[in-house]
Design a protein around this motif. Structure first.
Motif, short mmCIF file in Angstrom:
data_model
loop_
_atom_site.label_atom_id
_atom_site.label_comp_id
_atom_site.label_asym_id
_atom_site.label_seq_id
_atom_site.Cartn_x
_atom_site.Cartn_y
_atom_site.Cartn_z
N ALA A 1 -2.66 4.32 9.84
CA ALA A 1 -2.19 5.52 10.54
C ALA A 1 -3.30 6.56 10.62
O ALA A 1 -3.48 7.23 11.65
CB ALA A 1 -0.97 6.10 9.83
N GLU A 2 -4.06 6.68 9.55
CA GLU A 2 -5.18 7.63 9.53
C GLU A 2 -6.23 7.24 10.56
O GLU A 2 -6.79 8.09 11.26
CB GLU A 2 -5.79 7.65 8.12
CG GLU A 2 -7.01 8.50 7.97
CD GLU A 2 -6.70 9.98 7.87
OE1 GLU A 2 -7.61 10.78 8.11
OE2 GLU A 2 -5.54 10.32 7.57
N ARG A 3 -6.49 5.95 10.67
CA ARG A 3 -7.50 5.47 11.62
C ARG A 3 -7.05 5.60 13.07
O ARG A 3 -7.88 5.66 13.97
CB ARG A 3 -7.86 4.03 11.32
CG ARG A 3 -8.66 3.86 10.07
CD ARG A 3 -9.03 2.43 9.84
NE ARG A 3 -9.81 2.29 8.62
CZ ARG A 3 -10.08 1.15 8.05
NH1 ARG A 3 -9.63 0.02 8.58
NH2 ARG A 3 -10.79 1.11 6.95
N SER A 4 -5.75 5.62 13.30
CA SER A 4 -5.27 5.68 14.68
C SER A 4 -5.38 7.09 15.27
O SER A 4 -5.30 7.25 16.48
CB SER A 4 -3.83 5.19 14.77
OG SER A 4 -2.96 6.09 14.12
N THR B 1 1.36 -2.21 0.69
CA THR B 1 1.69 -2.06 2.11
C THR B 1 1.68 -0.60 2.52
O THR B 1 1.17 -0.26 3.60
CB THR B 1 3.06 -2.69 2.41
OG1 THR B 1 3.01 -4.07 2.04
CG2 THR B 1 3.43 -2.56 3.86
N SER B 2 2.24 0.26 1.69
CA SER B 2 2.27 1.68 2.06
C SER B 2 0.86 2.26 2.14
O SER B 2 0.57 3.04 3.05
CB SER B 2 3.13 2.47 1.06
OG SER B 2 2.48 2.58 -0.19
N LEU C 1 1.22 3.64 -10.71
CA LEU C 1 0.26 2.95 -9.86
C LEU C 1 0.35 3.44 -8.42
O LEU C 1 -0.67 3.69 -7.78
CB LEU C 1 0.51 1.44 -9.92
CG LEU C 1 -0.41 0.56 -9.11
CD1 LEU C 1 -1.81 0.60 -9.69
CD2 LEU C 1 0.11 -0.86 -9.09
N LEU C 2 1.56 3.62 -7.92
CA LEU C 2 1.74 4.12 -6.55
C LEU C 2 1.20 5.55 -6.44
O LEU C 2 0.49 5.87 -5.48
CB LEU C 2 3.21 4.09 -6.15
CG LEU C 2 3.53 4.56 -4.74
CD1 LEU C 2 2.94 3.62 -3.71
CD2 LEU C 2 5.03 4.69 -4.55
N ALA C 3 1.49 6.39 -7.41
CA ALA C 3 1.00 7.77 -7.37
C ALA C 3 -0.52 7.81 -7.47
O ALA C 3 -1.17 8.59 -6.76
CB ALA C 3 1.63 8.58 -8.51
N ALA D 1 6.88 4.79 5.56
CA ALA D 1 8.17 5.29 5.09
C ALA D 1 9.06 4.15 4.60
O ALA D 1 9.70 4.25 3.55
CB ALA D 1 8.86 6.07 6.20
N LEU D 2 9.09 3.06 5.35
CA LEU D 2 9.92 1.92 4.96
C LEU D 2 9.43 1.29 3.66
O LEU D 2 10.23 0.96 2.78
CB LEU D 2 9.94 0.88 6.08
CG LEU D 2 10.78 -0.37 5.82
CD1 LEU D 2 12.25 0.01 5.70
CD2 LEU D 2 10.58 -1.37 6.94
N SER D 3 8.12 1.14 3.52
CA SER D 3 7.60 0.50 2.31
C SER D 3 7.80 1.38 1.08
O SER D 3 8.09 0.88 0.00
CB SER D 3 6.13 0.12 2.48
OG SER D 3 5.35 1.26 2.72
#
Length: 109
Positions: free
Chosen positions: A28-31, A20-21, A97-99, A51-53
């Motif tokens: 966000a990048e596309r917006s 999700t993040s 994995l997140l990093a 931030a929430l995820s």
């Protein structure tokens, strides 16, 4: 629920938060346009989702660490190597994995 059965839902929740993040960061990048002109409300929304995820990811990760420590105190492991092998998928792999996902996102973006 036993500690062994709680490992899988925590791992799935961490994986969903990581995905999700990364997906929200992409949105966000596309917006936003490269010149800085874009939909600021949409950008702020997707940044708040990121931030929430990430916050939820770390809360689930801390729960997994506490569960691993609790299991370590109650369980009998034949060796320290076996204990570390049990920790890799539950505690050590999700932050890596997140990093890695964020590193790929930064390098491709």
């Amino acid at each position: 629920m036993t500690p062994a059965r709680a490992k899988l839902p925590l791992s799935v929740a961490e994986l969903l938060c990581a995905a999700t993040s990364l997906a929200a960061a992409l949105q966000a990048e596309r917006s936003m346009d490269k010149s800085g002109i874009g939909d600021l409300e949409r950008f702020a929304f997707w940044n708040s989702v990121v931030a929430l995820s990430v916050m939820l990811f770390f809360l689930f990760w801390v729960a997994a660490v506490l569960l691993a420590l609790f299991t370590r105190q109650r369980g009998n492991f034949p060796s320290a190597a076996r204990y570390w092998k049990d920790l890799i998928p539950d505690v050590l792999f999700p932050p890596l994995l997140l990093a890695a996902g964020w590193l790929v996102f930064v390098l491709l973006g």
